[in-house]
Design a protein around this motif. Structure first.
Motif, PDB file in Angstrom:
ATOM      1  N   PHE A  84      53.621  52.529 -72.693  1.00 15.78           N
ATOM      2  CA  PHE A  84      54.476  53.214 -73.657  1.00 15.78           C
ATOM      3  C   PHE A  84      53.818  54.488 -74.172  1.00 15.78           C
ATOM      4  O   PHE A  84      54.494  55.412 -74.562  1.00 15.78           O
ATOM      5  CB  PHE A  84      54.808  52.280 -74.828  1.00 15.78           C
ATOM      6  CG  PHE A  84      55.790  52.883 -75.788  1.00 15.78           C
ATOM      7  CD1 PHE A  84      57.125  52.968 -75.458  1.00 15.78           C
ATOM      8  CD2 PHE A  84      55.375  53.400 -77.003  1.00 15.78           C
ATOM      9  CE1 PHE A  84      58.041  53.545 -76.323  1.00 15.78           C
ATOM     10  CE2 PHE A  84      56.279  53.967 -77.878  1.00 15.78           C
ATOM     11  CZ  PHE A  84      57.620  54.037 -77.534  1.00 15.78           C
ATOM     12  N   ASN A  85      52.502  54.545 -74.133  1.00 20.33           N
ATOM     13  CA  ASN A  85      51.795  55.699 -74.660  1.00 20.33           C
ATOM     14  C   ASN A  85      51.770  56.869 -73.683  1.00 20.33           C
ATOM     15  O   ASN A  85      51.306  57.938 -74.013  1.00 20.33           O
ATOM     16  CB  ASN A  85      50.374  55.319 -75.071  1.00 20.33           C
ATOM     17  CG  ASN A  85      49.805  56.275 -76.083  1.00 20.33           C
ATOM     18  OD1 ASN A  85      50.542  56.854 -76.865  1.00 20.33           O
ATOM     19  ND2 ASN A  85      48.512  56.453 -76.051  1.00 20.33           N
ATOM     20  N   GLN A  86      52.269  56.688 -72.480  1.00 17.47           N
ATOM     21  CA  GLN A  86      52.327  57.786 -71.532  1.00 17.47           C
ATOM     22  C   GLN A  86      53.445  58.743 -71.933  1.00 17.47           C
ATOM     23  O   GLN A  86      54.414  58.358 -72.560  1.00 17.47           O
ATOM     24  CB  GLN A  86      52.540  57.252 -70.120  1.00 17.47           C
ATOM     25  CG  GLN A  86      51.371  56.408 -69.658  1.00 17.47           C
ATOM     26  CD  GLN A  86      51.622  55.759 -68.314  1.00 17.47           C
ATOM     27  OE1 GLN A  86      52.687  55.897 -67.741  1.00 17.47           O
ATOM     28  NE2 GLN A  86      50.633  55.046 -67.832  1.00 17.47           N
ATOM     29  N   TYR A  87      53.292  59.997 -71.551  1.00 14.01           N
ATOM     30  CA  TYR A  87      54.217  61.045 -71.963  1.00 14.01           C
ATOM     31  C   TYR A  87      55.678  60.749 -71.629  1.00 14.01           C
ATOM     32  O   TYR A  87      56.568  61.099 -72.374  1.00 14.01           O
ATOM     33  CB  TYR A  87      53.813  62.380 -71.330  1.00 14.01           C
ATOM     34  CG  TYR A  87      53.979  62.396 -69.834  1.00 14.01           C
ATOM     35  CD1 TYR A  87      55.169  62.796 -69.261  1.00 14.01           C
ATOM     36  CD2 TYR A  87      52.944  61.993 -69.000  1.00 14.01           C
ATOM     37  CE1 TYR A  87      55.340  62.787 -67.894  1.00 14.01           C
ATOM     38  CE2 TYR A  87      53.103  61.996 -67.637  1.00 14.01           C
ATOM     39  CZ  TYR A  87      54.298  62.388 -67.086  1.00 14.01           C
ATOM     40  OH  TYR A  87      54.475  62.374 -65.733  1.00 14.01           O
ATOM     41  N   TRP A  88      55.940  60.103 -70.491  1.00 15.53           N
ATOM     42  CA  TRP A  88      57.324  59.929 -70.056  1.00 15.53           C
ATOM     43  C   TRP A  88      58.119  59.029 -70.992  1.00 15.53           C
ATOM     44  O   TRP A  88      59.318  59.200 -71.142  1.00 15.53           O
ATOM     45  CB  TRP A  88      57.399  59.442 -68.614  1.00 15.53           C
ATOM     46  CG  TRP A  88      56.656  58.157 -68.349  1.00 15.53           C
ATOM     47  CD1 TRP A  88      55.382  58.037 -67.852  1.00 15.53           C
ATOM     48  CD2 TRP A  88      57.135  56.840 -68.570  1.00 15.53           C
ATOM     49  NE1 TRP A  88      55.040  56.718 -67.775  1.00 15.53           N
ATOM     50  CE2 TRP A  88      56.104  55.954 -68.193  1.00 15.53           C
ATOM     51  CE3 TRP A  88      58.320  56.312 -69.052  1.00 15.53           C
ATOM     52  CZ2 TRP A  88      56.230  54.573 -68.290  1.00 15.53           C
ATOM     53  CZ3 TRP A  88      58.452  54.932 -69.135  1.00 15.53           C
ATOM     54  CH2 TRP A  88      57.411  54.089 -68.751  1.00 15.53           C
ATOM     55  N   ALA A  89      57.466  58.072 -71.654  1.00 23.04           N
ATOM     56  CA  ALA A  89      58.193  57.191 -72.577  1.00 23.04           C
ATOM     57  C   ALA A  89      58.722  58.000 -73.769  1.00 23.04           C
ATOM     58  O   ALA A  89      59.870  57.822 -74.188  1.00 23.04           O
ATOM     59  CB  ALA A  89      57.291  56.056 -73.041  1.00 23.04           C
ATOM     60  N   GLY A  90      57.905  58.893 -74.295  1.00 25.02           N
ATOM     61  CA  GLY A  90      58.354  59.744 -75.395  1.00 25.02           C
ATOM     62  C   GLY A  90      59.466  60.675 -74.972  1.00 25.02           C
ATOM     63  O   GLY A  90      60.432  60.895 -75.703  1.00 25.02           O
ATOM     64  N   LEU A  91      59.323  61.226 -73.771  1.00 24.41           N
ATOM     65  CA  LEU A  91      60.357  62.116 -73.245  1.00 24.41           C
ATOM     66  C   LEU A  91      61.684  61.381 -73.112  1.00 24.41           C
ATOM     67  O   LEU A  91      62.727  61.886 -73.539  1.00 24.41           O
ATOM     68  CB  LEU A  91      59.917  62.693 -71.898  1.00 24.41           C
ATOM     69  CG  LEU A  91      60.907  63.611 -71.204  1.00 24.41           C
ATOM     70  CD1 LEU A  91      61.191  64.846 -72.047  1.00 24.41           C
ATOM     71  CD2 LEU A  91      60.377  64.006 -69.824  1.00 24.41           C
ATOM     72  N   ILE A  92      61.659  60.190 -72.562  1.00 22.80           N
ATOM     73  CA  ILE A  92      62.890  59.401 -72.405  1.00 22.80           C
ATOM     74  C   ILE A  92      63.501  59.077 -73.765  1.00 22.80           C
ATOM     75  O   ILE A  92      64.722  59.188 -73.948  1.00 22.80           O
ATOM     76  CB  ILE A  92      62.624  58.128 -71.574  1.00 22.80           C
ATOM     77  CG1 ILE A  92      62.347  58.517 -70.120  1.00 22.80           C
ATOM     78  CG2 ILE A  92      63.785  57.149 -71.669  1.00 22.80           C
ATOM     79  CD1 ILE A  92      61.838  57.392 -69.252  1.00 22.80           C
ATOM     80  N   LEU A  93      62.667  58.698 -74.741  1.00 18.32           N
ATOM     81  CA  LEU A  93      63.186  58.401 -76.085  1.00 18.32           C
ATOM     82  C   LEU A  93      63.899  59.607 -76.697  1.00 18.32           C
ATOM     83  O   LEU A  93      64.987  59.484 -77.259  1.00 18.32           O
ATOM     84  CB  LEU A  93      62.053  57.960 -77.006  1.00 18.32           C
ATOM     85  CG  LEU A  93      61.514  56.551 -76.817  1.00 18.32           C
ATOM     86  CD1 LEU A  93      60.258  56.347 -77.664  1.00 18.32           C
ATOM     87  CD2 LEU A  93      62.571  55.528 -77.183  1.00 18.32           C
ATOM     88  N   VAL A  94      63.283  60.771 -76.569  1.00 16.89           N
ATOM     89  CA  VAL A  94      63.864  61.990 -77.147  1.00 16.89           C
ATOM     90  C   VAL A  94      65.163  62.358 -76.433  1.00 16.89           C
ATOM     91  O   VAL A  94      66.158  62.720 -77.068  1.00 16.89           O
ATOM     92  CB  VAL A  94      62.847  63.143 -77.096  1.00 16.89           C
ATOM     93  CG1 VAL A  94      63.493  64.465 -77.459  1.00 16.89           C
ATOM     94  CG2 VAL A  94      61.677  62.846 -78.016  1.00 16.89           C
ATOM     95  N   LEU A  95      65.170  62.265 -75.110  1.00 17.86           N
ATOM     96  CA  LEU A  95      66.390  62.587 -74.364  1.00 17.86           C
ATOM     97  C   LEU A  95      67.516  61.616 -74.688  1.00 17.86           C
ATOM     98  O   LEU A  95      68.672  62.031 -74.840  1.00 17.86           O
ATOM     99  CB  LEU A  95      66.098  62.613 -72.861  1.00 17.86           C
ATOM    100  CG  LEU A  95      65.140  63.711 -72.395  1.00 17.86           C
ATOM    101  CD1 LEU A  95      64.846  63.569 -70.905  1.00 17.86           C
ATOM    102  CD2 LEU A  95      65.660  65.090 -72.725  1.00 17.86           C
ATOM    103  N   LEU A  96      67.189  60.332 -74.821  1.00 17.82           N
ATOM    104  CA  LEU A  96      68.210  59.343 -75.196  1.00 17.82           C
ATOM    105  C   LEU A  96      68.749  59.613 -76.600  1.00 17.82           C
ATOM    106  O   LEU A  96      69.957  59.489 -76.846  1.00 17.82           O
ATOM    107  CB  LEU A  96      67.655  57.925 -75.098  1.00 17.82           C
ATOM    108  CG  LEU A  96      67.447  57.387 -73.686  1.00 17.82           C
ATOM    109  CD1 LEU A  96      66.751  56.025 -73.721  1.00 17.82           C
ATOM    110  CD2 LEU A  96      68.764  57.303 -72.931  1.00 17.82           C
ATOM    111  N   LEU A  97      67.869  60.001 -77.525  1.00 18.72           N
ATOM    112  CA  LEU A  97      68.324  60.344 -78.875  1.00 18.72           C
ATOM    113  C   LEU A  97      69.284  61.522 -78.833  1.00 18.72           C
ATOM    114  O   LEU A  97      70.337  61.498 -79.478  1.00 18.72           O
ATOM    115  CB  LEU A  97      67.121  60.677 -79.768  1.00 18.72           C
ATOM    116  CG  LEU A  97      67.464  61.197 -81.164  1.00 18.72           C
ATOM    117  CD1 LEU A  97      68.192  60.141 -81.984  1.00 18.72           C
ATOM    118  CD2 LEU A  97      66.203  61.675 -81.876  1.00 18.72           C
ATOM    119  N   SER A  98      68.964  62.529 -78.055  1.00 16.62           N
ATOM    120  CA  SER A  98      69.843  63.697 -77.945  1.00 16.62           C
ATOM    121  C   SER A  98      71.203  63.327 -77.358  1.00 16.62           C
ATOM    122  O   SER A  98      72.237  63.791 -77.837  1.00 16.62           O
ATOM    123  CB  SER A  98      69.185  64.788 -77.100  1.00 16.62           C
ATOM    124  OG  SER A  98      68.120  65.361 -77.799  1.00 16.62           O
TER     125      SER A  98
END
Length: 189
Positions: free
Chosen positions: A4-18
């Motif tokens: 979860f701490n890898q960059y792609w998890a944060g990217l996916i979370l932000v894109l899903l929020l958008s």
């Protein structure tokens, strides 16, 4: 937890929020930045960056974020990406609130300017001196926008201020990266 701490998890979370927020157009007026109401509401300091004018706007901002995160993936963890988005978004919105303008905006382009400049500064500091050329080009583009250059895709007369505020937020990101709140507290020994 390490995955979860890898960059792609944060990217996916932000894109899903958008995407989620884009699917809720009846929330947009409440979540959008407006100079006259932002400080009484508070949340638009952050939420305005994750909603967009339309799906094309959302797509291009998402592509921009994805490219920044993938190209400079060594600088991102999920935690730092989300913190950087929150810091840059808040700083950008506060700078725009302080500006003697009455403006409303949505979108991630100001924050994208901040993230891009942050990554370029990191590259320069790590020895990639030629990145100065790209940073100078980015700063020159924003100055040209402030002086009146308006590409045809600009929507609204104040986009240049949004980009400039985002660019300034990169300095805050660089200063605060990977710092903990506990580091700011003095310890008696």
């Amino acid at each position: 937890m390490e995955r979860f701490n890898q960059y792609w998890a944060g990217l996916i979370l932000v894109l899903l929020l958008s995407v989620f927020l884009q699917l809720m157009p009846h929330w947009h007026a409440t979540l959008s930045f407006n100079s006259s109401t932002v400080m009484s509401e508070g949340w638009p300091l952050i939420t305005t960056h994750f909603i967009h004018l339309d799906w094309w706007h959302a797509l291009f901002n998402s592509i921009g974020l994805t490219l920044i995160v993938l190209i400079w993936r060594e600088y991102w963890t999920t935690r730092w990406l989300i913190n950087a988005l929150l810091l840059s978004g808040t700083a950008t919105a506060l700078l725009l609130w302080l500006a003697p303008l009455n403006l409303s905006f949505v979108g991630l382009s100001g924050v994208l300017h901040g993230l891009l400049a942050y990554c370029l500064i990191k590259d320069i500091r790590s020895g990639k001196k030629w990145m100065w050329l790209i940073l100078i080009a980015l700063v020159t583009k924003v100055i040209a926008e402030l002086l009146g250059w308006r590409p045809t895709h600009f929507v609204g007369e104040h986009v240049s201020y949004i980009h400039a505020a985002g660019l300034v937020s990169s300095l805050l990101l660089y200063k605060l990266e990977r710092r903990r709140i506990s580091d700011a507290v003095s310890r008696d020994e």
